[in-house]
Design an enzyme around this catalytic site. Structure first.
Site, mmCIF file in Angstrom:
data_model
loop_
_atom_site.group_PDB
_atom_site.id
_atom_site.type_symbol
_atom_site.label_atom_id
_atom_site.label_comp_id
_atom_site.label_asym_id
_atom_site.label_seq_id
_atom_site.Cartn_x
_atom_site.Cartn_y
_atom_site.Cartn_z
ATOM 1 N N LYS A 13 -53.612 43.062 71.270
ATOM 2 C CA LYS A 13 -53.848 43.222 69.822
ATOM 3 C C LYS A 13 -52.636 43.885 69.130
ATOM 4 C CE LYS A 13 -57.543 45.824 70.506
ATOM 5 N NZ LYS A 13 -57.512 45.863 71.980
ATOM 6 N N ARG A 88 -65.047 48.874 66.213
ATOM 7 C CA ARG A 88 -65.198 48.931 67.658
ATOM 8 C C ARG A 88 -66.645 49.016 68.099
ATOM 9 N NH1 ARG A 88 -59.956 50.537 69.434
ATOM 10 N NH2 ARG A 88 -59.881 50.427 71.684
ATOM 11 N N ARG A 127 -48.101 49.275 82.061
ATOM 12 C CA ARG A 127 -47.775 50.180 80.957
ATOM 13 C C ARG A 127 -47.912 51.643 81.387
ATOM 14 N NH1 ARG A 127 -50.835 49.483 75.315
ATOM 15 N NH2 ARG A 127 -52.527 50.453 76.489
ATOM 16 N N ARG A 133 -48.994 56.357 79.237
ATOM 17 C CA ARG A 133 -50.105 56.646 78.319
ATOM 18 C C ARG A 133 -51.296 57.157 79.138
ATOM 19 N NH1 ARG A 133 -52.234 52.300 73.763
ATOM 20 N NH2 ARG A 133 -54.369 52.762 74.348
ATOM 21 N N ARG A 144 -62.785 52.481 79.888
ATOM 22 C CA ARG A 144 -62.515 51.805 78.602
ATOM 23 C C ARG A 144 -63.081 50.383 78.618
ATOM 24 N NH1 ARG A 144 -56.260 52.315 78.232
ATOM 25 N NH2 ARG A 144 -56.418 51.036 76.368
HETATM 26 P P1 AP5 Z 1 -51.206 45.778 73.715
HETATM 27 O O1 AP5 Z 1 -50.599 44.874 72.713
HETATM 28 O O2 AP5 Z 1 -51.002 47.241 73.561
HETATM 29 O O3 AP5 Z 1 -52.764 45.468 73.824
HETATM 30 P P2 AP5 Z 1 -53.955 46.096 73.019
HETATM 31 O O4 AP5 Z 1 -55.013 45.067 72.992
HETATM 32 O O5 AP5 Z 1 -53.469 46.628 71.714
HETATM 33 O O6 AP5 Z 1 -54.324 47.250 74.041
HETATM 34 P P3 AP5 Z 1 -54.521 48.796 73.874
HETATM 35 O O7 AP5 Z 1 -54.676 49.323 75.238
HETATM 36 O O8 AP5 Z 1 -53.477 49.425 73.013
HETATM 37 O O9 AP5 Z 1 -55.857 48.724 73.047
HETATM 38 P P4 AP5 Z 1 -57.046 49.629 73.015
HETATM 39 O O10 AP5 Z 1 -57.917 48.862 72.091
HETATM 40 O O11 AP5 Z 1 -57.674 50.058 74.265
HETATM 41 O O12 AP5 Z 1 -56.356 50.960 72.482
HETATM 42 P P5 AP5 Z 1 -56.236 51.599 71.034
HETATM 43 O O13 AP5 Z 1 -54.871 52.134 70.950
HETATM 44 O O14 AP5 Z 1 -56.772 50.718 69.974
HETATM 45 O O15 AP5 Z 1 -50.736 45.275 75.152
HETATM 46 C C1 AP5 Z 1 -51.045 45.992 76.307
HETATM 47 C C2 AP5 Z 1 -49.870 45.869 77.296
HETATM 48 O O16 AP5 Z 1 -49.743 44.489 77.657
HETATM 49 C C3 AP5 Z 1 -48.530 46.278 76.674
HETATM 50 O O17 AP5 Z 1 -47.764 46.909 77.660
HETATM 51 C C4 AP5 Z 1 -47.892 44.949 76.258
HETATM 52 O O18 AP5 Z 1 -46.501 44.999 76.288
HETATM 53 C C5 AP5 Z 1 -48.453 44.004 77.301
HETATM 54 N N1 AP5 Z 1 -48.640 42.634 76.790
HETATM 55 C C6 AP5 Z 1 -49.159 42.283 75.585
HETATM 56 N N2 AP5 Z 1 -49.196 40.948 75.477
HETATM 57 C C7 AP5 Z 1 -48.708 40.455 76.645
HETATM 58 C C8 AP5 Z 1 -48.502 39.131 77.119
HETATM 59 N N3 AP5 Z 1 -48.810 38.034 76.403
HETATM 60 N N4 AP5 Z 1 -47.998 38.991 78.361
HETATM 61 C C9 AP5 Z 1 -47.684 40.084 79.126
HETATM 62 N N5 AP5 Z 1 -47.832 41.367 78.714
HETATM 63 C C10 AP5 Z 1 -48.357 41.540 77.475
HETATM 64 O O19 AP5 Z 1 -57.300 52.806 71.181
HETATM 65 C C11 AP5 Z 1 -57.098 53.846 72.093
HETATM 66 C C12 AP5 Z 1 -58.272 54.794 72.025
HETATM 67 O O20 AP5 Z 1 -58.385 55.339 70.692
HETATM 68 C C13 AP5 Z 1 -59.655 54.194 72.301
HETATM 69 O O21 AP5 Z 1 -59.947 54.108 73.673
HETATM 70 C C14 AP5 Z 1 -60.561 55.191 71.570
HETATM 71 O O22 AP5 Z 1 -60.705 56.387 72.310
HETATM 72 C C15 AP5 Z 1 -59.751 55.522 70.326
HETATM 73 N N6 AP5 Z 1 -60.065 54.603 69.223
HETATM 74 C C16 AP5 Z 1 -59.227 53.697 68.654
HETATM 75 N N7 AP5 Z 1 -59.866 53.037 67.672
HETATM 76 C C17 AP5 Z 1 -61.119 53.530 67.625
HETATM 77 C C18 AP5 Z 1 -62.262 53.237 66.844
HETATM 78 N N8 AP5 Z 1 -62.231 52.275 65.905
HETATM 79 N N9 AP5 Z 1 -63.404 53.937 67.078
HETATM 80 C C19 AP5 Z 1 -63.454 54.911 68.021
HETATM 81 N N10 AP5 Z 1 -62.404 55.236 68.805
HETATM 82 C C20 AP5 Z 1 -61.248 54.538 68.603
#
Ligand code: AP5
Length: 192
Positions: A13, A88, A127, A133, A144
């Site tokens: 994402k 979420r 990552r 992280r 998660r």
């Molecule tokens: P990346 O692009 O970072 O993927 P992502 O889907 O954004 O994954 P995240 O782990 O960042 O998402 P998340 O939803 O768990 O975390 P968030 O920060 O929102 O890609 C991941 C990896 O893969 C990277 O290394 C990238 O380079 C690689 N990659 C990408 N595409 C690729 C491809 N095509 N091929 C190969 N490699 C690739 O949230 C973190 C925490 O914050 C949550 O757990 C929660 O505690 C809190 N939080 C956030 N939002 C809320 C909410 N709305 N409500 C409550 N808590 C929340």
């Protein structure tokens, strides 16, 4: 255009949203980034959020809705946004609709990025080694994923039932995934 990006942790994402900013000229709102920045600044909210994030739990809905409401009230999102990490759960999805309604706006499309579990686990493990992280460590990642399946996956049906959902395969290179996304938005080069 108001775009909601959905998908499991590690589905891409954030990566896609950053590329979409360049191609669509819309601001990217990532709740994960907003929370991690608040934690880095050491604010009370940020420190509370950090302890929750590091366990792989969701930050409470009232904190998240205040954060999103404040962000959506700024001028730069008047013509659209790419929302990543919110909503979420179903309560957040309903809350987002209410907020947008108050602003005379609505979500145009929700894009679910589909990637199989083994692949997202591999990406997050990579990552964890490269960026350190805290919530990318083994047990927290498994938690998660559980939280995603129990609380976030129902949001997919929420948008499907409203006729706003489109699925995109998140497998392949980041450029291939981007082209698929632009294609469903009718914004790819061949369609332009
Ligand atoms: P990346 O692009 O970072 O993927 P992502 O889907 O954004 O994954 P995240 O782990 O960042 O998402 P998340 O939803 O768990 O975390 P968030 O920060 O929102 O890609 C991941 C990896 O893969 C990277 O290394 C990238 O380079 C690689 N990659 C990408 N595409 C690729 C491809 N095509 N091929 C190969 N490699 C690739 O949230 C973190 C925490 O914050 C949550 O757990 C929660 O505690 C809190 N939080 C956030 N939002 C809320 C909410 N709305 N409500 C409550 N808590 C929340």
């Amino acid at each position: 255009m108001r775009i909601v990006l959905l998908g499991a942790p590690g589905s891409g994402k954030g990566t896609q949203a950053k590329l979409m900013v360049e191609r669509l000229g819309l601001p990217h709102i990532s709740t994960g980034v907003l929370l991690r920045n608040a934690a880095k600044r050491g604010t009370a909210l940020g420190l509370k959020a950090k302890s929750i994030i590091d366990k792989g739990e969701l930050v409470p809905d009232d904190i998240m809705s205040d954060m999103i409401e404040e962000r959506l009230s700024r001028d730069d999102v008047a013509d659209g946004f790419i929302l990543d990490g919110y909503p979420r759960n179903l309560a957040q999805a309903k809350s987002l609709d209410t907020m947008l309604d108050r602003l005379g706006q609505s979500t145009d499309v929700a894009i679910q990025i589909d990637v199989d579990l083994e692949q997202v686990i591999r990406r997050l493990a990579k990552r964890a080694k490269e960026e350190g992280r805290a919530d990318d460590s083994g047990e927290v990642v498994r938690h998660r994923m559980r939280v995603y399946h129990e609380q976030t996956a129902p949001v997919i049906d929420y948008y499907a039932n409203r006729g706003l959902l489109t699925h995109v395969l998140g497998d392949g290179t980041v450029e291939e995934v981007l082209e698929r996304i632009l294609s469903v938005l009718n914004m790819n080069q061949t369609a332009a």
